[in-house]
Design a protein around this motif. Structure first.
Motif, PDB file in Angstrom:
ATOM      1  N   SER A   1       0.632  -1.443  -0.185  1.00 47.87           N
ATOM      2  CA  SER A   1       0.074  -0.604   0.020  1.00 47.87           C
ATOM      3  C   SER A   1       0.614   1.102   0.310  1.00 47.87           C
ATOM      4  CB  SER A   1      -0.873  -0.254   1.063  1.00 47.87           C
ATOM      5  OG  SER A   1      -1.522   1.246   1.272  1.00 47.87           O
TER       6      SER A   1
ATOM      7  N   ASP B   1       0.502   3.212   1.757  1.00 50.86           N
ATOM      8  CA  ASP B   1       0.263   2.857   3.696  1.00 50.86           C
ATOM      9  C   ASP B   1       1.980   2.276   4.047  1.00 50.86           C
ATOM     10  OD1 ASP B   1      -1.569   5.189   3.814  1.00 50.86           O
ATOM     11  OD2 ASP B   1      -2.964   3.382   4.206  1.00 50.86           O
TER      12      ASP B   1
ATOM     13  N   ALA C   1       2.239   7.699   6.428  1.00 52.81           N
ATOM     14  CA  ALA C   1       1.081   7.240   7.087  1.00 52.81           C
ATOM     15  C   ALA C   1      -0.184   8.161   6.883  1.00 52.81           C
ATOM     16  CB  ALA C   1       2.136   8.173   8.882  1.00 52.81           C
ATOM     17  N   GLU C   2      -0.950   7.329   7.384  1.00 52.57           N
ATOM     18  CA  GLU C   2      -1.944   7.306   7.215  1.00 52.57           C
ATOM     19  C   GLU C   2      -3.328   7.073   8.668  1.00 52.57           C
ATOM     20  OE1 GLU C   2      -6.245   6.766   5.058  1.00 52.57           O
ATOM     21  OE2 GLU C   2      -4.105   5.807   4.438  1.00 52.57           O
TER      22      GLU C   2
ATOM     23  N   CYS D   1      -0.813   0.218   8.822  1.00 46.05           N
ATOM     24  CA  CYS D   1       0.116   1.130   7.629  1.00 46.05           C
ATOM     25  C   CYS D   1       1.753   0.723   8.243  1.00 46.05           C
ATOM     26  CB  CYS D   1       0.399   2.416   8.095  1.00 46.05           C
ATOM     27  SG  CYS D   1      -0.847   3.752   7.705  1.00 46.05           S
TER      28      CYS D   1
END
Length: 266
Positions: free
Chosen positions: A142, A144, A148-149, A156
């Motif tokens: 991803s 991620d 960072a999310e 993540c």
């Protein structure tokens, strides 16, 4: 008579896809079957309606983090005696919440499905690939895995682990003809993003905001990301090994995409 220019690449004779019952995995399996690739889907859920009873598709219902699931897959493949093999690991779960909102059980489950499940799939398929001179593996991570999310701490972290697992396996087995590349999708209209979106206070606003962040102004369809996976499975990507393809519509290309509403001259 007009013709449309096209190019053709070769795919493995058989491809195993984890997370086959929904989203990216289901779309990819459908594309593989339509391309006459023998396809084995692995998922804890039953086969999707689009794949059930399709010629060329076999479904294995099982937990990807259990070795017995992958032993079953290997037994099926050994009974069929294929000339070439491919693998796509797209099975994953997503827990929405900060670390303070995450229980030990939720953390362990994310690690088990996202990381252990990916590792066991590779471990099962590698001997078969090595036995025929190599093969392509596409590890679905991803964006991620790198960026960072908020509220996706465990997701993540586990996708970062998948990214490094894939890159290391690529180096360990490169001389045996195995290629391992990382496919890192951004938001796409599929299971995980839809579940994340549905957790928002206002899902419609969430979707509109996220779509507006995309340089193209829309969220990608899962089928578009599946097409990128097909390329990585094909011999057209033979120059790629241990690399990462960001299938995000350009989202991570810029630190701050300007839509024009900010008064910027774009």
């Amino acid at each position: 008579m007009t013709t449309t220019p096209s190019i053709a690449f070769q795919l493995p004779a058989v491809v195993v896809v984890s997370g086959a019952s929904s989203g990216l995995g289901s779309d990819l399996c459908q594309m593989l079957v339509e391309s006459d690739v023998t396809t084995i889907g692995v998922d804890i859920s039953d086969a999707s309606a689009e794949l059930k009873d399709r010629d060329g598709y076999t479904h294995v219902s099982g937990d990807v983090s259990e070795e017995k699931t992958w032993q079953h897959v290997v037994e099926i493949l050994q009974s069929q005696n294929h000339a070439s093999y491919g693998l796509v690991t797209s099975a994953a779960i997503l827990h929405v919440g900060t670390l303070l909102d995450t229980s030990k059980e939720e953390l362990e489950r994310s690690l088990r499905i996202n990381v252990t499940g990916t590792a066991l799939a590779m471990k099962a398929m590698l001997p078969l690939m090595i036995g025929v001179g190599g093969g392509p593996i596409v590890a679905v991570a991803s964006i991620d895995a790198t960026f960072a999310e908020q509220q996706l701490a465990t997701y993540c972290a586990t996708k970062g682990a998948v990214r490094q697992l894939a890159r290391t396996v690529a180096m360990d087995h490169a001389r045996q003809g195995v290629r391992v590349n990382v496919l890192s999708p951004g938001p796409m209209m599929a299971g995980l993003f839809k579940r994340h979106m549905s957790s928002a206070t206002d899902p419609g606003k969430f979707e509109a905001t996220r779509a507006n962040r995309q340089p193209g102004g829309r969220i990608l369809e899962a089928s578009e990301v599946a097409s990128a996976a097909l390329f990585l499975l094909s011999n057209g990507s033979s120059a790629l090994n241990g690399t990462e393809v960001m299938a995000d519509g350009g989202l991570t290309t810029s630190f701050d995409f300007r839509t024009g509403t900010e008064g910027a001259s774009v």
